[in-house]
Design a protein around this motif. Structure first.
Motif, PDB file in Angstrom:
ATOM      1  N   UNK A 166     -12.234  -5.895  19.239  1.00 32.11           N
ATOM      2  CA  UNK A 166     -11.953  -7.309  18.994  1.00 32.11           C
ATOM      3  C   UNK A 166     -12.951  -7.926  18.015  1.00 32.11           C
ATOM      4  N   UNK A 167     -14.139  -7.353  17.938  1.00 29.20           N
ATOM      5  CA  UNK A 167     -15.180  -7.878  17.059  1.00 29.20           C
ATOM      6  C   UNK A 167     -15.163  -7.244  15.672  1.00 29.20           C
ATOM      7  N   UNK A 168     -14.250  -6.297  15.419  1.00 31.66           N
ATOM      8  CA  UNK A 168     -14.219  -5.562  14.161  1.00 31.66           C
ATOM      9  C   UNK A 168     -12.805  -5.440  13.643  1.00 31.66           C
ATOM     10  N   UNK A 169     -12.682  -5.290  12.333  1.00 29.64           N
ATOM     11  CA  UNK A 169     -11.361  -5.024  11.767  1.00 29.64           C
ATOM     12  C   UNK A 169     -10.923  -3.606  12.104  1.00 29.64           C
ATOM     13  N   UNK A 170     -11.856  -2.677  12.014  1.00 25.59           N
ATOM     14  CA  UNK A 170     -11.583  -1.286  12.358  1.00 25.59           C
ATOM     15  C   UNK A 170     -12.910  -0.614  12.678  1.00 25.59           C
ATOM     16  N   UNK A 171     -12.837   0.558  13.253  1.00 20.79           N
ATOM     17  CA  UNK A 171     -14.044   1.308  13.601  1.00 20.79           C
ATOM     18  C   UNK A 171     -13.691   2.781  13.692  1.00 20.79           C
ATOM     19  N   UNK A 172     -14.704   3.582  13.866  1.00 15.75           N
ATOM     20  CA  UNK A 172     -14.502   5.017  14.062  1.00 15.75           C
ATOM     21  C   UNK A 172     -14.783   5.360  15.515  1.00 15.75           C
ATOM     22  N   UNK A 173     -14.168   6.405  15.991  1.00 15.99           N
ATOM     23  CA  UNK A 173     -14.293   6.788  17.397  1.00 15.99           C
ATOM     24  C   UNK A 173     -15.753   7.065  17.765  1.00 15.99           C
ATOM     25  N   UNK A 174     -16.524   7.642  16.852  1.00 14.47           N
ATOM     26  CA  UNK A 174     -17.921   7.955  17.149  1.00 14.47           C
ATOM     27  C   UNK A 174     -18.729   6.686  17.406  1.00 14.47           C
ATOM     28  N   UNK A 175     -18.490   5.663  16.604  1.00 13.36           N
ATOM     29  CA  UNK A 175     -19.211   4.399  16.773  1.00 13.36           C
ATOM     30  C   UNK A 175     -18.808   3.716  18.077  1.00 13.36           C
ATOM     31  N   UNK A 176     -17.528   3.735  18.371  1.00 11.77           N
ATOM     32  CA  UNK A 176     -17.041   3.126  19.611  1.00 11.77           C
ATOM     33  C   UNK A 176     -17.597   3.862  20.828  1.00 11.77           C
ATOM     34  N   UNK A 177     -17.641   5.188  20.765  1.00  7.64           N
ATOM     35  CA  UNK A 177     -18.154   5.986  21.886  1.00  7.64           C
ATOM     36  C   UNK A 177     -19.627   5.658  22.151  1.00  7.64           C
ATOM     37  N   UNK A 178     -20.403   5.538  21.108  1.00 10.36           N
ATOM     38  CA  UNK A 178     -21.828   5.214  21.262  1.00 10.36           C
ATOM     39  C   UNK A 178     -21.991   3.815  21.875  1.00 10.36           C
ATOM     40  N   UNK A 179     -21.179   2.854  21.416  1.00 10.24           N
ATOM     41  CA  UNK A 179     -21.227   1.495  21.963  1.00 10.24           C
ATOM     42  C   UNK A 179     -20.875   1.503  23.460  1.00 10.24           C
ATOM     43  N   UNK A 180     -19.803   2.201  23.812  1.00 10.53           N
ATOM     44  CA  UNK A 180     -19.358   2.242  25.211  1.00 10.53           C
ATOM     45  C   UNK A 180     -20.400   2.928  26.083  1.00 10.53           C
ATOM     46  N   UNK A 181     -20.950   4.036  25.609  1.00  7.35           N
ATOM     47  CA  UNK A 181     -21.992   4.732  26.371  1.00  7.35           C
ATOM     48  C   UNK A 181     -23.196   3.817  26.589  1.00  7.35           C
ATOM     49  N   UNK A 182     -23.547   3.043  25.583  1.00  5.88           N
ATOM     50  CA  UNK A 182     -24.670   2.107  25.711  1.00  5.88           C
ATOM     51  C   UNK A 182     -24.364   1.030  26.744  1.00  5.88           C
ATOM     52  N   UNK A 183     -23.135   0.519  26.744  1.00  3.13           N
ATOM     53  CA  UNK A 183     -22.749  -0.491  27.754  1.00  3.13           C
ATOM     54  C   UNK A 183     -22.829   0.100  29.154  1.00  3.13           C
ATOM     55  N   UNK A 201     -10.776  10.074  23.168  1.00  2.00           N
ATOM     56  CA  UNK A 201      -9.803  10.847  22.381  1.00  2.00           C
ATOM     57  C   UNK A 201      -8.643  11.354  23.232  1.00  2.00           C
ATOM     58  N   UNK A 202      -8.956  11.869  24.419  1.00  2.00           N
ATOM     59  CA  UNK A 202      -7.922  12.514  25.235  1.00  2.00           C
ATOM     60  C   UNK A 202      -7.236  11.588  26.240  1.00  2.00           C
ATOM     61  N   UNK A 203      -7.894  10.517  26.630  1.00  2.00           N
ATOM     62  CA  UNK A 203      -7.346   9.667  27.703  1.00  2.00           C
ATOM     63  C   UNK A 203      -7.049   8.247  27.226  1.00  2.00           C
ATOM     64  N   UNK A 262      -5.956   7.039  14.086  1.00  2.00           N
ATOM     65  CA  UNK A 262      -5.720   8.183  13.213  1.00  2.00           C
ATOM     66  C   UNK A 262      -6.585   9.334  13.718  1.00  2.00           C
ATOM     67  N   UNK A 263      -5.957  10.317  14.343  1.00  4.51           N
ATOM     68  CA  UNK A 263      -6.699  11.433  14.931  1.00  4.51           C
ATOM     69  C   UNK A 263      -7.484  12.213  13.891  1.00  4.51           C
ATOM     70  N   UNK A 264      -6.973  12.312  12.686  1.00  2.00           N
ATOM     71  CA  UNK A 264      -7.648  13.116  11.662  1.00  2.00           C
ATOM     72  C   UNK A 264      -8.935  12.461  11.177  1.00  2.00           C
TER      73      UNK A 264
END
Length: 107
Positions: free
Chosen positions: A18-35, A57-59, A73-75
């Motif tokens: 919601x705070x970004x136009x787009x992001x990458x899964x790696x950045x989101x994962x790091x943010x979620x892990x930090x939360x 990625x899987x769930x 985009x999985x690729x």
């Protein structure tokens, strides 16, 4: 919509998106892990961020894509909100407010 908000990791992902136009899964994962660890994203160990990335990625991303909330985009690993259903942003904001209130009460 409610099924999309049921999982805490999905909610954290939606707060992040919601705070970004787009992001990458790696950045989101790091943010979620930090939360989840209540720390700065820079302090999250790589193996922890990777475990979160795998569950996204899987769930969680398939569930959000199936519900037409997130385009992924999985690729490339890029993701962004699709046009969310009416009221979805309000529900995300409400969930965030509730969770922030719970965190403040537990301090």
């Amino acid at each position: 919509m409610f099924d999309s908000l049921r999982g805490q990791r999905r909610r954290h992902l939606l707060y992040y998106l919601e705070e970004r136009d787009s992001t990458r899964i790696e950045d989101a994962a790091r943010f979620i892990a930090a939360r989840e660890r209540d720390c700065d994203p820079a302090d999250v160990p790589a193996d922890v961020a990777e475990r979160v990335r795998v569950t996204l990625y899987h769930v969680h991303l398939p569930k959000l894509a199936e519900n037409n909330i997130v385009e992924y985009d999985r690729r490339s690993g890029a993701m962004q909100f699709q046009d969310p259903p009416d009221g979805m942003s309000d529900l995300i904001d409400l969930c965030y407010s509730i969770e922030q209130g719970d965190e403040q009460r537990s301090e």
